[in-house]
Motif scaffolding. Sequence first.
Motif, PDB file in Angstrom:
ATOM      1  N   GLU A  34       0.819  -1.213   0.000  1.00 24.62           N
ATOM      2  CA  GLU A  34       0.000   0.000   0.000  1.00 24.62           C
ATOM      3  C   GLU A  34       0.857   1.269   0.000  1.00 24.62           C
ATOM      4  OE1 GLU A  34      -3.915  -1.617   2.463  1.00 24.62           O
ATOM      5  OE2 GLU A  34      -2.214  -0.746   3.554  1.00 24.62           O
ATOM      6  N   SER A  35       2.048   1.179   0.594  1.00 19.30           N
ATOM      7  CA  SER A  35       2.939   2.350   0.654  1.00 19.30           C
ATOM      8  C   SER A  35       3.930   2.374  -0.508  1.00 19.30           C
ATOM      9  CB  SER A  35       3.708   2.354   1.973  1.00 19.30           C
ATOM     10  OG  SER A  35       4.652   1.300   2.004  1.00 19.30           O
ATOM     11  N   TYR A  36       3.725   1.486  -1.493  1.00 16.79           N
ATOM     12  CA  TYR A  36       4.580   1.414  -2.675  1.00 16.79           C
ATOM     13  C   TYR A  36       6.041   1.149  -2.290  1.00 16.79           C
ATOM     14  CZ  TYR A  36       0.556   2.832  -5.396  1.00 16.79           C
ATOM     15  OH  TYR A  36      -0.687   2.855  -5.993  1.00 16.79           O
ATOM     16  N   GLY A  37       6.192   0.201  -1.345  1.00 19.95           N
ATOM     17  CA  GLY A  37       7.528  -0.274  -0.993  1.00 19.95           C
ATOM     18  C   GLY A  37       8.343   0.673  -0.135  1.00 19.95           C
ATOM     19  N   ASP A  38       7.688   1.508   0.649  1.00 17.73           N
ATOM     20  CA  ASP A  38       8.406   2.461   1.507  1.00 17.73           C
ATOM     21  C   ASP A  38       8.952   1.732   2.735  1.00 17.73           C
ATOM     22  OD1 ASP A  38       9.299   4.519   3.163  1.00 17.73           O
ATOM     23  OD2 ASP A  38       7.734   5.902   2.499  1.00 17.73           O
ATOM     24  N   LEU A  39      10.170   1.217   2.640  1.00 16.68           N
ATOM     25  CA  LEU A  39      10.774   0.436   3.721  1.00 16.68           C
ATOM     26  C   LEU A  39      10.977   1.263   4.983  1.00 16.68           C
ATOM     27  CD1 LEU A  39      13.426  -1.511   1.614  1.00 16.68           C
ATOM     28  CD2 LEU A  39      11.463  -2.518   2.801  1.00 16.68           C
ATOM     29  N   LYS A  40      11.357   2.510   4.814  1.00 18.89           N
ATOM     30  CA  LYS A  40      11.616   3.362   5.981  1.00 18.89           C
ATOM     31  C   LYS A  40      10.334   3.613   6.756  1.00 18.89           C
ATOM     32  CE  LYS A  40      14.475   5.648   8.534  1.00 18.89           C
ATOM     33  NZ  LYS A  40      15.519   4.927   9.298  1.00 18.89           N
ATOM     34  N   LYS A  41       9.275   3.897   6.056  1.00 15.52           N
ATOM     35  CA  LYS A  41       8.003   4.205   6.692  1.00 15.52           C
ATOM     36  C   LYS A  41       7.394   2.981   7.374  1.00 15.52           C
ATOM     37  CE  LYS A  41       3.279   5.676   5.587  1.00 15.52           C
ATOM     38  NZ  LYS A  41       2.362   6.113   4.494  1.00 15.52           N
ATOM     39  N   VAL A  42       7.435   1.847   6.714  1.00 14.40           N
ATOM     40  CA  VAL A  42       6.734   0.651   7.206  1.00 14.40           C
ATOM     41  C   VAL A  42       7.582  -0.173   8.161  1.00 14.40           C
ATOM     42  CG1 VAL A  42       5.577  -1.486   6.517  1.00 14.40           C
ATOM     43  CG2 VAL A  42       5.334   0.571   5.116  1.00 14.40           C
ATOM     44  N   LEU A  43       8.862  -0.376   7.838  1.00 13.98           N
ATOM     45  CA  LEU A  43       9.716  -1.247   8.654  1.00 13.98           C
ATOM     46  C   LEU A  43      10.819  -0.487   9.383  1.00 13.98           C
ATOM     47  CD1 LEU A  43      10.181  -4.240   6.168  1.00 13.98           C
ATOM     48  CD2 LEU A  43       8.369  -3.878   7.850  1.00 13.98           C
ATOM     49  N   ASP A  44      10.898   0.811   9.165  1.00 18.44           N
ATOM     50  CA  ASP A  44      11.937   1.649   9.762  1.00 18.44           C
ATOM     51  C   ASP A  44      13.334   1.139   9.416  1.00 18.44           C
ATOM     52  OD1 ASP A  44      12.873   3.842  11.192  1.00 18.44           O
ATOM     53  OD2 ASP A  44      13.024   2.712  13.070  1.00 18.44           O
ATOM     54  N   LEU A  45      13.503   0.779   8.123  1.00 22.28           N
ATOM     55  CA  LEU A  45      14.784   0.265   7.643  1.00 22.28           C
ATOM     56  C   LEU A  45      15.190   0.993   6.369  1.00 22.28           C
ATOM     57  CD1 LEU A  45      14.170  -3.595   7.957  1.00 22.28           C
ATOM     58  CD2 LEU A  45      15.577  -2.206   9.488  1.00 22.28           C
ATOM     59  N   THR A  46      16.478   1.217   6.207  1.00 22.18           N
ATOM     60  CA  THR A  46      16.984   1.692   4.927  1.00 22.18           C
ATOM     61  C   THR A  46      17.051   0.492   3.980  1.00 22.18           C
ATOM     62  OG1 THR A  46      19.292   1.263   5.480  1.00 22.18           O
ATOM     63  CG2 THR A  46      18.394   3.426   6.085  1.00 22.18           C
ATOM     64  N   GLU A  47      17.239   0.747   2.696  1.00 20.87           N
ATOM     65  CA  GLU A  47      17.377  -0.363   1.749  1.00 20.87           C
ATOM     66  C   GLU A  47      18.579  -1.228   2.102  1.00 20.87           C
ATOM     67  OE1 GLU A  47      17.437   0.906  -2.292  1.00 20.87           O
ATOM     68  OE2 GLU A  47      15.315   1.500  -2.301  1.00 20.87           O
ATOM     69  N   GLU A  48      19.664  -0.603   2.538  1.00 19.87           N
ATOM     70  CA  GLU A  48      20.871  -1.357   2.892  1.00 19.87           C
ATOM     71  C   GLU A  48      20.621  -2.234   4.117  1.00 19.87           C
ATOM     72  OE1 GLU A  48      20.726   1.883   2.308  1.00 19.87           O
ATOM     73  OE2 GLU A  48      21.796   1.976   0.381  1.00 19.87           O
ATOM     74  N   GLN A  49      19.925  -1.705   5.120  1.00 19.84           N
ATOM     75  CA  GLN A  49      19.608  -2.484   6.315  1.00 19.84           C
ATOM     76  C   GLN A  49      18.678  -3.641   5.980  1.00 19.84           C
ATOM     77  OE1 GLN A  49      18.042   0.796   8.609  1.00 19.84           O
ATOM     78  NE2 GLN A  49      19.857   0.882   9.931  1.00 19.84           N
ATOM     79  N   PHE A  50      17.685  -3.360   5.142  1.00 17.25           N
ATOM     80  CA  PHE A  50      16.751  -4.410   4.745  1.00 17.25           C
ATOM     81  C   PHE A  50      17.480  -5.530   4.015  1.00 17.25           C
ATOM     82  CE2 PHE A  50      13.913  -6.380   1.651  1.00 17.25           C
ATOM     83  CZ  PHE A  50      12.833  -6.756   2.450  1.00 17.25           C
TER      84      PHE A  50
END
Length: 255
Positions: A224-240
């Motif tokens: 729903e957030s179009y893959g916004d990792l920071k908003k949903v999981l509080d992670l950067t792409e590198e952390q994810f």
Amino acid sequence: MKKLKYILILISIIILILSIIANIPENRKEIKTTHFTFLFSSSIDSSSIVGLSKALEGSYSKISSNLNTIPAENIEVNIYAQRWRYIKVSGHWSASGSVKGISKLHFVEDAWLDTEISKIAIHEFVHAVVLKLLIDREPKPLNAERFDEKFSTLPIWLWEGVSVYEARQFYEPKTLAYFSNGGYPQISELNNRSDGQKIYTCGYTIIEYILREYGKDKLIELIESYGDLKKVLDLTEEQFSSNWYHFIKNEYNLK
């Protein structure tokens, strides 16, 4: 000059013949099930379509539950015996299956000359359901142009990953060279179709990781957030990417 003239005439005749052939209507058969209408070239064996219909009908309720979304009531599944007919309708030159909106799928028959026939079809069906999920969340009446712009931002890793996971297109991480010696792809790599299309071999474990660590609701929220990792999981792409790698390293005994 005469030779060149004859060559040009011959080319014109060939183009005219091909144009005529391309516009000859194809003889097609039809099979209807509860949620799907199959339209397919008459040269295709009907028994293979029956088998495919069972796989898709069997996945309809499961995919609906997994993605918290009711798919379109009737989905048209078009199957072409000739690739050029598929390309003409779908506009896709390299793929063998594609989705057009929430209720229309297109396939070319030679994509199914293996044991993965049902997985390929379910993969595309999931795309249609994810698309409906996103459309259902939009304000009504739907602004198609604005939605298309928004949809174009949905990351490939998430779009393809969900379909790969739901279709059970699993690849054992130990068999993938890019997991050797502690290496692993970054999300940025998986989001690039021109970079080896790694998402198709990694997509299953990415969604598996999200579901295992965060649950279904967070996966839906990510879509729903179009893959916004920071908003949903509080992670950067590198952390994810790093967390995902450590998950599969432990889950699949990578060295």
